[in-house]
Design an enzyme around this catalytic site. Structure first.
Site, short mmCIF file in Angstrom:
data_model
loop_
_atom_site.label_atom_id
_atom_site.label_comp_id
_atom_site.label_asym_id
_atom_site.label_seq_id
_atom_site.Cartn_x
_atom_site.Cartn_y
_atom_site.Cartn_z
N LYS A 90 51.40 -45.61 -41.23
CA LYS A 90 50.38 -46.60 -41.56
C LYS A 90 49.94 -46.38 -42.99
O LYS A 90 49.43 -45.32 -43.35
CB LYS A 90 49.18 -46.50 -40.62
CG LYS A 90 48.09 -47.52 -40.96
CD LYS A 90 46.78 -47.19 -40.29
CE LYS A 90 45.67 -48.06 -40.89
NZ LYS A 90 44.33 -47.64 -40.43
N GLY A 120 34.58 -48.84 -40.18
CA GLY A 120 33.46 -48.11 -39.61
C GLY A 120 32.16 -48.88 -39.54
O GLY A 120 31.15 -48.34 -39.09
N ALA A 147 40.02 -52.11 -38.42
CA ALA A 147 38.73 -51.87 -39.07
C ALA A 147 37.68 -52.91 -38.70
O ALA A 147 37.96 -54.12 -38.69
CB ALA A 147 38.87 -51.82 -40.59
N GLY A 148 36.49 -52.42 -38.39
CA GLY A 148 35.34 -53.27 -38.18
C GLY A 148 34.97 -53.55 -36.74
O GLY A 148 33.88 -54.05 -36.47
N ASN A 195 38.91 -46.58 -34.39
CA ASN A 195 38.55 -45.18 -34.26
C ASN A 195 37.04 -45.01 -34.09
O ASN A 195 36.56 -44.59 -33.05
CB ASN A 195 39.05 -44.39 -35.47
CG ASN A 195 38.86 -42.89 -35.32
OD1 ASN A 195 39.15 -42.14 -36.24
ND2 ASN A 195 38.39 -42.40 -34.20
#
Length: 267
Positions: free
Chosen positions: A109, A170, A196-197, A218
């Site tokens: 990635k 995040g 993301a987000g 994550n």
């Protein structure tokens, strides 16, 4: 009628020629310890685990516990990433190191960040790194802006998946621009995964309802009050969103439509 298990087995996510049952990809950082990392990963039923090579030990430091002790490559697909890289040069070097540590592993990635405040992707540097990595034999999944033109350029370079952000890394703000994501999905010939987000299970479901092939997260799991329970919720959100997308939602209309038609009523 085909049973549910048969349908699930046929609806696979294929990346770089390998198929996966789960469409939820998870990160391996920010947990309180490696045991919680394993428990949350299993609760998510994730098969692809992304690892920040600059922050997580996968063998480069023999004096500390390795993530691979709890998430062995024999059971999971390890996806090394370039989190913390701000130049193409650093990103390429990081993934070359990861390939050596993982015995020639090709699937990676790529993310090249623009600044420390927003962690927004630096697209010019991302394009440079993508070209070099693809030329070097890597199968590149790439974190990118939600710009359909940039996504197409990455696909033309030879990236095996494009991963536009839903909102800042995040942030937990969810999908801020579904229209751009829809444009990327409409044109793409490779998997499109939101990266993301995502903040909660409904965000994951919305991404899948839009037609995304998968979701990577994550912080939304690791930062929850109960990460293992949130991992299960995310798994169900992704599954529900995918089922809704495949089922085909009703059209939005500016008029009511009664559930029980008036025609043919008895009285």
């Amino acid at each position: 009628m085909r049973d549910q298990n048969q349908n699930e087995n046929e609806d696979l996510l294929t990346i770089a020629g390998k198929s996966y049952r789960s469409r939820l990809l998870v990160g391996s950082g920010k947990y309180k310890d490696l045991q919680q990392t394993r428990e949350a990963t299993d609760a998510a039923a994730a098969e692809i685990i992304t690892v920040a090579i600059r922050r997580v030990n996968i063998g480069q430091n023999p004096d500390t516990p390795s993530l691979l002790d709890v998430l062995p490559p024999s059971q999971y697909t390890i996806l090394p990433n370039t989190a913390g890289c701000y130049t193409a040069k650093d990103a390429v070097y990081t993934l070359q190191m990861a390939r050596e540590l993982l015995n020639g592993h090709k699937l990676v990635k790529l993310e090249v960040l623009g600044d420390e405040k927003t962690l927004f992707p630096n697209m010019p540097e991302t394009l440079v790194a993508a070209k070099e990595l693809v030329k070097g034999g890597f199968d590149v999944m790439v974190y990118c802006s939600d710009d359909p033109i940039q996504a197409r350029m990455l696909e033309d370079i030879g990236c095996v998946a494009v991963m536009p952000l839903a909102s800042l890394i995040g942030s937990g703000m969810g999908i801020l621009n579904p229209w751009n994501l829809s444009l990327i999905i409409e044109q793409a010939k490779v998997p499109v995964l939101v990266d993301a987000g995502v903040g909660t299970a409904s965000d994951a479901a919305i991404a899948m309802e839009l037609g995304c092939d998968g979701v990577l997260m994550n912080t939304a799991i690791a930062g929850a009050q109960d990460p293992v329970r949130m991992a299960r919720a995310m798994k169900l959100g992704v599954q529900a969103g995918r089922e809704a997308f495949l089922a085909g939602r009703i059209a939005r209309k500016f008029a009511a439509s009664p559930s029980s038609p008036m025609a043919g009523r008895m009285v």
